[in-house]
Design a protein around this motif. Structure first.
Motif, short mmCIF file in Angstrom:
data_model
loop_
_atom_site.label_atom_id
_atom_site.label_comp_id
_atom_site.label_asym_id
_atom_site.label_seq_id
_atom_site.Cartn_x
_atom_site.Cartn_y
_atom_site.Cartn_z
N GLN A 10 0.83 -1.20 0.00
CA GLN A 10 0.00 0.00 0.00
C GLN A 10 0.87 1.26 0.00
O GLN A 10 0.53 2.23 -0.68
N LEU A 13 2.32 1.60 -3.51
CA LEU A 13 1.26 2.01 -4.42
C LEU A 13 0.99 3.50 -4.30
O LEU A 13 0.90 4.22 -5.30
N ARG A 14 0.89 3.99 -3.10
CA ARG A 14 0.64 5.43 -2.90
C ARG A 14 1.82 6.27 -3.38
O ARG A 14 1.63 7.34 -3.95
N HIS A 17 1.57 6.41 -7.14
CA HIS A 17 0.47 7.29 -7.56
C HIS A 17 0.84 8.76 -7.41
O HIS A 17 0.38 9.59 -8.19
N SER A 18 1.67 9.08 -6.43
CA SER A 18 2.01 10.49 -6.19
C SER A 18 3.34 10.89 -6.80
O SER A 18 3.76 12.04 -6.63
N TYR A 40 -10.36 -3.84 -3.70
CA TYR A 40 -9.58 -2.78 -4.33
C TYR A 40 -8.77 -2.03 -3.29
O TYR A 40 -9.24 -1.82 -2.17
N ILE A 41 -7.58 -1.63 -3.67
CA ILE A 41 -6.74 -0.76 -2.84
C ILE A 41 -6.44 0.46 -3.70
O ILE A 41 -5.81 0.34 -4.76
N ASP A 42 -6.91 1.60 -3.28
CA ASP A 42 -6.75 2.84 -4.06
C ASP A 42 -7.17 2.63 -5.52
O ASP A 42 -6.45 3.01 -6.44
N ALA A 43 -8.29 1.99 -5.74
CA ALA A 43 -8.89 1.75 -7.07
C ALA A 43 -8.12 0.73 -7.91
O ALA A 43 -8.38 0.60 -9.10
#
Length: 72
Positions: A10, A13-14, A17-18, A40-43
């Motif tokens: 997670q 993933l974040r 995404h950033s 789903y994790i962050d879509a």
């Protein structure tokens, strides 16, 4: 593709995404815990366990895999 839907997965993933360059897009996540499958994790879908890797690679046209398991 990320392998590992736990805390490390997670966090990565974040971070992806950033990221300012935004080149890597995570299409799916693999995890051996069946309780996380089809969630789903962050879509981003958790599509199954290790046995699902070849199918997911083909389906999502994966060209990069991030291993997100700290104990590995």
């Amino acid at each position: 593709m990320l392998i590992g839907a736990g805390d490390a997965g997670q966090m990565i993933l974040r971070d992806l995404h950033s990221a300012p360059n935004g080149k890597d897009v995570v299409c799916c996540i693999i995890d051996d815990n069946p309780n996380k499958w089809f969630r789903y994790i962050d879509a981003v879908p958790v599509v199954g366990g290790r046995a699902s890797i070849p199918e997911a690679v083909e389906k999502y046209k994966i060209d990069k895999i991030y291993l997100c398991i700290p104990s590995a």
